[in-house]
Write an enzyme that holds these catalytic residues in place. Structure first.
Site, PDB file in Angstrom:
ATOM      1  N   LYS A 155       0.833  -1.196   0.000  1.00 57.59           N
ATOM      2  CA  LYS A 155       0.000   0.000   0.000  1.00 57.59           C
ATOM      3  C   LYS A 155       0.866   1.243   0.000  1.00 57.59           C
ATOM      4  CE  LYS A 155       0.730   1.805   3.445  1.00 57.59           C
ATOM      5  NZ  LYS A 155       1.983   2.286   4.125  1.00 57.59           N
ATOM      6  N   TYR A 240      -4.534   3.959   6.154  1.00 56.24           N
ATOM      7  CA  TYR A 240      -5.106   2.986   7.100  1.00 56.24           C
ATOM      8  C   TYR A 240      -6.430   3.500   7.663  1.00 56.24           C
ATOM      9  CZ  TYR A 240      -0.759   0.347   7.097  1.00 56.24           C
ATOM     10  OH  TYR A 240       0.318  -0.413   6.724  1.00 56.24           O
TER      11      TYR A 240
HETATM   12  P1  NAD Z   1      12.278   1.293   2.852  1.00 54.45           P
HETATM   13  O1  NAD Z   1      12.791   2.643   2.527  1.00 54.45           O
HETATM   14  O2  NAD Z   1      12.677   0.695   4.150  1.00 54.45           O
HETATM   15  O3  NAD Z   1      12.677   0.277   1.701  1.00 54.45           O
HETATM   16  C1  NAD Z   1      12.534   0.588   0.347  1.00 54.45           C
HETATM   17  C2  NAD Z   1      13.305  -0.408  -0.494  1.00 54.45           C
HETATM   18  O4  NAD Z   1      13.206  -0.015  -1.856  1.00 54.45           O
HETATM   19  C3  NAD Z   1      14.784  -0.485  -0.147  1.00 54.45           C
HETATM   20  O5  NAD Z   1      15.206  -1.812  -0.203  1.00 54.45           O
HETATM   21  C4  NAD Z   1      15.430   0.308  -1.258  1.00 54.45           C
HETATM   22  O6  NAD Z   1      16.762  -0.106  -1.527  1.00 54.45           O
HETATM   23  C5  NAD Z   1      14.514  -0.002  -2.426  1.00 54.45           C
HETATM   24  N1  NAD Z   1      14.578   0.983  -3.493  1.00 54.45           N
HETATM   25  C6  NAD Z   1      14.702   0.697  -4.792  1.00 54.45           C
HETATM   26  N2  NAD Z   1      14.757   1.810  -5.524  1.00 54.45           N
HETATM   27  C7  NAD Z   1      14.650   2.836  -4.669  1.00 54.45           C
HETATM   28  C8  NAD Z   1      14.658   4.249  -4.837  1.00 54.45           C
HETATM   29  N3  NAD Z   1      14.740   4.829  -6.045  1.00 54.45           N
HETATM   30  N4  NAD Z   1      14.571   5.007  -3.728  1.00 54.45           N
HETATM   31  C9  NAD Z   1      14.440   4.460  -2.511  1.00 54.45           C
HETATM   32  N5  NAD Z   1      14.431   3.117  -2.296  1.00 54.45           N
HETATM   33  C10 NAD Z   1      14.547   2.318  -3.363  1.00 54.45           C
HETATM   34  O7  NAD Z   1      10.702   1.357   2.718  1.00 54.45           O
HETATM   35  P2  NAD Z   1       9.641   0.377   3.369  1.00 54.45           P
HETATM   36  O8  NAD Z   1       9.218   0.931   4.680  1.00 54.45           O
HETATM   37  O9  NAD Z   1      10.106  -1.000   3.323  1.00 54.45           O
HETATM   38  O10 NAD Z   1       8.384   0.605   2.382  1.00 54.45           O
HETATM   39  C11 NAD Z   1       8.304  -0.044   1.124  1.00 54.45           C
HETATM   40  C12 NAD Z   1       6.828  -0.144   0.731  1.00 54.45           C
HETATM   41  O11 NAD Z   1       6.154  -0.922   1.699  1.00 54.45           O
HETATM   42  C13 NAD Z   1       6.095   1.181   0.661  1.00 54.45           C
HETATM   43  O12 NAD Z   1       5.174   1.168  -0.382  1.00 54.45           O
HETATM   44  C14 NAD Z   1       5.372   1.273   1.987  1.00 54.45           C
HETATM   45  O13 NAD Z   1       4.180   2.028   1.931  1.00 54.45           O
HETATM   46  C15 NAD Z   1       5.057  -0.181   2.232  1.00 54.45           C
HETATM   47  N6  NAD Z   1       4.960  -0.502   3.674  1.00 54.45           N
HETATM   48  C16 NAD Z   1       3.882  -1.165   4.101  1.00 54.45           C
HETATM   49  C17 NAD Z   1       3.741  -1.464   5.425  1.00 54.45           C
HETATM   50  C18 NAD Z   1       2.552  -2.234   5.908  1.00 54.45           C
HETATM   51  O14 NAD Z   1       2.351  -2.321   7.113  1.00 54.45           O
HETATM   52  N7  NAD Z   1       1.754  -2.811   5.018  1.00 54.45           N
HETATM   53  C19 NAD Z   1       4.720  -1.076   6.341  1.00 54.45           C
HETATM   54  C20 NAD Z   1       5.834  -0.406   5.873  1.00 54.45           C
HETATM   55  C21 NAD Z   1       5.951  -0.115   4.526  1.00 54.45           C
END
Ligand code: NAD
Length: 384
Positions: A155, A240
């Site tokens: 999401k 959410y």
């Molecule tokens: P994060 O920043 O921790 O991780 C992002 C990942 O994407 C990293 O591995 C990074 O290397 C990679 N990536 C690839 N290209 C990138 C770029 N151009 N810029 C930045 N990162 C890049 O983020 P996250 O918290 O893991 O979130 C990722 C997704 O998951 C988002 O869409 C977020 O909304 C979703 N999310 C959902 C929940 C949930 O509870 N459902 C919780 C956290 C995050």
């Protein structure tokens, strides 16, 4: 008090089982319809898993090994019964090494963003799970579908409704299922809110409110860059609240007003809102107040009905939900939301049934997010 609340559910649950079965049947016949599941907190997923334990577990490949994959999805895939972590897609070779040894992933199932499309030749991967910054979801979902894989997308589904349409079309064209990472549909306290609201256990809803906020630290993170996030806390955690309002009412809003909050940190929030409030109008006149922020801390989902109220004062976390109704405290077991969510999708694929959290629901929410931003920018009531 607890006992009374829980003990009084059995007859309602029985009746509810019947209505859910009818709802699921309707959904199976009409794939495009959105049913707001208000499941009954029975562990159907696990029951299904036990019944079908002779079926092959489906292989999941995580795309993007950031915070959510590392902290939640990877560990949850150790607890799943219908699927397992079979592959990874990462741009960072050091991460690949760590994950390879931690999760025993074969070299042939480790991809980077360039060779990702060759995943089509890997029979061990059934499901691709896209866990990248929001604006990258569309590209990777479409590529995964073209590679002939079922897809789970985090999401918010995308940053525009057009992207959502492309994603849905790609999955349909490939004959593959698309699901959104809406883990709270598998979490007992939130399921209870849906049941109490949709079954009008306390009568018609009179008022709703929901809020989710946290302090966004690192000022260089993608969440604060509009091109990658699509917006601020509304896209990230306000969504959410939108979900909570829809599954508690069992309805979709018909109009919205919204107001941007003041920015106290102009540098950090140069591209996205720092905070935002909105008011959804639902059919019948119910108003639901929402709020979200990257510079505060709150987390709730509340409903007032004609004959009582029910609320979660800790609603959206990975665990630690707390809730009460007019009759007393809610008391449900802790579950691994992500494990249940992924198991349910694997079960849906194996049994050729619709997922409870399809791409169409993700699209609806992106449409609502866009309506809120439009209302915020124009200061007008926006019909949806
Ligand atoms: P994060 O920043 O921790 O991780 C992002 C990942 O994407 C990293 O591995 C990074 O290397 C990679 N990536 C690839 N290209 C990138 C770029 N151009 N810029 C930045 N990162 C890049 O983020 P996250 O918290 O893991 O979130 C990722 C997704 O998951 C988002 O869409 C977020 O909304 C979703 N999310 C959902 C929940 C949930 O509870 N459902 C919780 C956290 C995050």
């Amino acid at each position: 008090m607890n006992k009374k609340v829980i003990g009084s559910y059995s007859r309602r649950k029985f009746l509810h089982d019947l209505s859910i079965q009818a709802g699921m049947a309707a959904l199976a016949m009409n794939g495009a319809a959105l049913i707001y599941s208000c499941d009954d907190n029975k562990d159907k997923t696990n029951k299904d898993s036990v019944d079908k334990s002779n079926q092959k577990k489906l292989g999941v490949a995580l795309v993007g090994l950031g915070g959510y994959s590392s902290g939640q999805l990877g560990p949850a895939l150790r607890e799943t019964q219908n699927c397992y972590l079979a592959g990874i897609v990462t741009g960072t070779p050091a991460k690949a090494d760590t994950w390879k040894s931690r999760y025993d992933i074969p070299e042939k199932s480790i991809y980077n963003y360039e060779n990702f499309d060759t995943i089509k030749d890997n029979p061990d991967i059934d499901i691709v799970y896209v866990v990248l910054p929001n604006a990258m979801h569309a590209e990777y979902v479409v590529r995964a579908a073209k590679a002939g894989k079922h897809v789970i997308c985090e999401k918010p589904m995308a940053v525009t409704v057009d992207d959502c349409d492309r994603m849905i079309a790609a999955c349909n064209a490939a004959g593959k299922m698309l699901s959104i990472g809406y883990r709270l549909h598998f979490e007992p306290y939130n399921k209870e809110m849906a049941r109490l609201g949709q079954q009008k256990v306390y009568g018609n809803l009179k008022k709703m409110s929901a809020g989710f906020a946290f302090t966004a630290g690192d000022k260089n993170q993608w969440r604060l860059k509009k091109a990658l996030s699509g917006g601020g806390p509304l896209m990230d955690v306000g969504i959410y609240c939108i979900q909570g309002m829809c599954y508690t009412t069992g309805m979709e809003p018909i109009a919205v007003r919204a107001q941007e909050g003041a920015k106290t940190d102009l540098e950090r929030f140069s591209e996205v809102e720092q905070s935002l409030t909105w008011q959804f109008e639902f059919p019948g006149g119910l108003i639901a107040d929402g709020k979200t922020s990257y510079a505060e801390g709150y987390n709730f989902l509340k409903a007032e009905a004609e004959k009582g109220s029910f609320e979660l004062t800790s609603a959206y976390g990975y665990s630690g939900q707390q809730g009460r109704t007019t009759e007393g405290k809610m008391d449900f077991p802790r579950v691994n939301q992500q494990a249940r969510q992924m198991d349910d999708f694997a079960d849906a694929i194996r049994n050729k049934r619709q997922t409870q959290v399809p791409g169409e629901m993700g699209r609806r929410d992106v449409k609502l997010l866009q309506a809120i931003y439009k209302a915020m920018k124009t200061g007008e009531r926006i019909a949806i």
